[in-house]
Design a protein around this motif. Structure first.
Motif, PDB file in Angstrom:
ATOM      1  N   TYR A  39       0.842  -1.186   0.000  1.00  0.00           N
ATOM      2  CA  TYR A  39       0.000   0.000   0.000  1.00  0.00           C
ATOM      3  C   TYR A  39       0.884   1.245   0.000  1.00  0.00           C
ATOM      4  N   SER A  40       0.306   2.367  -0.386  1.00  0.00           N
ATOM      5  CA  SER A  40       1.073   3.605  -0.498  1.00  0.00           C
ATOM      6  C   SER A  40       1.774   3.923   0.816  1.00  0.00           C
ATOM      7  N   ARG A  41       3.067   4.153   0.728  1.00  0.00           N
ATOM      8  CA  ARG A  41       3.908   4.531   1.876  1.00  0.00           C
ATOM      9  C   ARG A  41       3.932   3.468   2.986  1.00  0.00           C
ATOM     10  N   GLN A  42       3.664   2.216   2.610  1.00  0.00           N
ATOM     11  CA  GLN A  42       3.773   1.128   3.582  1.00  0.00           C
ATOM     12  C   GLN A  42       4.747   0.075   3.066  1.00  0.00           C
ATOM     13  N   ARG A  43       5.055  -0.860   3.926  1.00  0.00           N
ATOM     14  CA  ARG A  43       6.001  -1.911   3.573  1.00  0.00           C
ATOM     15  C   ARG A  43       5.335  -3.001   2.756  1.00  0.00           C
ATOM     16  N   LEU A  44       6.133  -3.704   2.040  1.00  0.00           N
ATOM     17  CA  LEU A  44       5.673  -4.890   1.332  1.00  0.00           C
ATOM     18  C   LEU A  44       5.230  -5.917   2.377  1.00  0.00           C
ATOM     19  N   GLN A  45       4.052  -6.497   2.177  1.00  0.00           N
ATOM     20  CA  GLN A  45       3.548  -7.453   3.163  1.00  0.00           C
ATOM     21  C   GLN A  45       2.829  -8.594   2.472  1.00  0.00           C
ATOM     22  N   LEU A  46       2.811  -9.722   3.153  1.00  0.00           N
ATOM     23  CA  LEU A  46       2.158 -10.899   2.610  1.00  0.00           C
ATOM     24  C   LEU A  46       0.649 -10.709   2.625  1.00  0.00           C
ATOM     25  N   LEU A  47       0.005 -10.987   1.501  1.00  0.00           N
ATOM     26  CA  LEU A  47      -1.453 -10.944   1.434  1.00  0.00           C
ATOM     27  C   LEU A  47      -2.011 -12.349   1.637  1.00  0.00           C
ATOM     28  N   LEU A  48      -1.559 -13.281   0.818  1.00  0.00           N
ATOM     29  CA  LEU A  48      -1.991 -14.660   1.022  1.00  0.00           C
ATOM     30  C   LEU A  48      -1.028 -15.612   0.341  1.00  0.00           C
ATOM     31  N   ARG A  49      -1.102 -16.878   0.774  1.00  0.00           N
ATOM     32  CA  ARG A  49      -0.272 -17.934   0.213  1.00  0.00           C
ATOM     33  C   ARG A  49      -1.176 -19.094  -0.159  1.00  0.00           C
ATOM     34  N   HIS A  50      -0.833 -19.803  -1.201  1.00  0.00           N
ATOM     35  CA  HIS A  50      -1.788 -20.762  -1.746  1.00  0.00           C
ATOM     36  C   HIS A  50      -2.030 -21.926  -0.796  1.00  0.00           C
ATOM     37  N   ILE A  51      -1.049 -22.288   0.020  1.00  0.00           N
ATOM     38  CA  ILE A  51      -1.241 -23.465   0.854  1.00  0.00           C
ATOM     39  C   ILE A  51      -2.239 -23.205   1.984  1.00  0.00           C
ATOM     40  N   MET A  84       0.037  -1.764  -4.909  1.00  0.00           N
ATOM     41  CA  MET A  84       0.889  -2.524  -5.813  1.00  0.00           C
ATOM     42  C   MET A  84       0.843  -3.979  -5.358  1.00  0.00           C
ATOM     43  N   TYR A  85       0.602  -4.894  -6.281  1.00  0.00           N
ATOM     44  CA  TYR A  85       0.474  -6.306  -5.949  1.00  0.00           C
ATOM     45  C   TYR A  85       1.559  -7.105  -6.680  1.00  0.00           C
TER      46      TYR A  85
ATOM     47  N   PHE B 103       8.992 -10.891   6.488  1.00  0.00           N
ATOM     48  CA  PHE B 103       8.582  -9.552   6.897  1.00  0.00           C
ATOM     49  C   PHE B 103       9.605  -8.565   6.357  1.00  0.00           C
ATOM     50  N   PHE B 104       9.111  -7.553   5.675  1.00  0.00           N
ATOM     51  CA  PHE B 104       9.996  -6.625   4.980  1.00  0.00           C
ATOM     52  C   PHE B 104      10.200  -5.326   5.761  1.00  0.00           C
ATOM     53  N   GLY B 105      11.389  -4.771   5.588  1.00  0.00           N
ATOM     54  CA  GLY B 105      11.674  -3.450   6.107  1.00  0.00           C
ATOM     55  C   GLY B 105      11.206  -2.380   5.140  1.00  0.00           C
ATOM     56  N   PRO B 106      11.400  -1.096   5.509  1.00  0.00           N
ATOM     57  CA  PRO B 106      10.928   0.006   4.666  1.00  0.00           C
ATOM     58  C   PRO B 106      11.786   0.233   3.429  1.00  0.00           C
ATOM     59  N   GLY B 107      12.983  -0.323   3.415  1.00  0.00           N
ATOM     60  CA  GLY B 107      13.853  -0.173   2.258  1.00  0.00           C
ATOM     61  C   GLY B 107      14.761   1.037   2.337  1.00  0.00           C
ATOM     62  N   THR B 108      15.851   0.966   1.605  1.00  0.00           N
ATOM     63  CA  THR B 108      16.761   2.095   1.414  1.00  0.00           C
ATOM     64  C   THR B 108      16.765   2.436  -0.068  1.00  0.00           C
ATOM     65  N   ARG B 109      16.421   3.676  -0.378  1.00  0.00           N
ATOM     66  CA  ARG B 109      16.421   4.107  -1.780  1.00  0.00           C
ATOM     67  C   ARG B 109      17.784   4.678  -2.128  1.00  0.00           C
ATOM     68  N   LEU B 110      18.495   4.017  -3.029  1.00  0.00           N
ATOM     69  CA  LEU B 110      19.831   4.454  -3.447  1.00  0.00           C
ATOM     70  C   LEU B 110      19.762   5.090  -4.825  1.00  0.00           C
TER      71      LEU B 110
END
Lengths: 109, 113
Positions: A39-51, A84-85, B103-110
């Motif tokens: 999501y905008s200005r958030q971290r990449l996160q798991l939505l779902l996994r097939h298993i 973004m997915y 689990f991901f961090g916020p990242g570093t933009r280079l």
């Protein structure tokens, strides 16, 4: 070699309309497949996994080994689904993830 | 619980300079990953650690990139010397064990100029 293809760079839908994000993979073994969301200005996160075979935030994804696909679907898109997915393929040994190029979803009011 | 921490969040350097990124995983997570995400692409795994040992570094450009996780906790990724094509977001992720959710961090933009 592992490969993940997301053919759509951008999907624009109206609120309440169905949305389907396509994901095709190439892998010779038994795949582990995931959908991640950012999501905008958030971290990449798991939505779902097939298993897990769960429905998360109204999203479902079915693994079709015959078509080597793992499409993500939601029957009624909401504005908060704009994000973004990324589809990802995991290796069986240690969860080495191969990501697709991503699809941006824009849900219009 | 606190999430994965990364620093700095942004870095601008000139080509041929060196740069280092730091990552602190979630407490107790044995597996740590570094990804490179070029604009318009999905993340690409550079290196995976299990505790302080390397599990997979097959996609790490070893002539210029190096990474370490000496005490099995935090990790540093270094680029020396940087090239223009290294401009990207560098993501750190951690998991309790290799096959668990990452689990991901916020990242570093280079940005390399």
């Amino acid at each position: 070699a592992q490969r993940v293809t997301q053919p759509e760079k951008l999907l624009s839908v109206f609120k309440g309309a169905p949305v389907e994000l396509k994901c095709n993979y190439s892998y010779s073994g038994s795949p582990e497949l995931f959908w991640y969301v950012q999501y905008s200005r958030q971290r990449l996160q798991l939505l779902l996994r097939h298993i897990s075979r769960e429905s998360i935030k109204g999203f479902t994804a079915d693994l079709n080994k015959g078509e080597t696909s793992f499409h993500l679907k939601k029957p009624f898109a909401q504005e908060e689904d704009s994000a973004m997915y990324y589809c990802a393929l995991g290796s069986p040994s240690g969860n080495k993830l191969t990501f697709g190029g991503g699809t941006r979803v824009l849900v219009k009011p | 619980e606190a999430g994965v921490a990364q620093s700095p969040r942004y870095k601008i350097i000139e080509k041929r300079q060196s740069v280092a990124f730091w990552c602190n995983p979630i407490s107790g997570h044995a597996t740590l990953y570094w990804y490179q995400q070029i604009l318009g692409q999905g993340p690409k795994l550079l290196i995976q650690f299990q505790n302080n040992g390397v599990v997979d570094d097959s996609q790490l450009p070893k002539d210029r990139f190096s990474a370490e996780r000496l005490k099995g906790v935090d990790s540093t990724l270094k680029i020396q010397p940087a090239k223009l094509e290294d401009s990207a977001v560098y993501l750190c992720a951690s998991s309790f064990a290799g096959a668990d959710e990452q689990f991901f961090g916020p990242g570093t933009r280079l940005t390399v100029l």
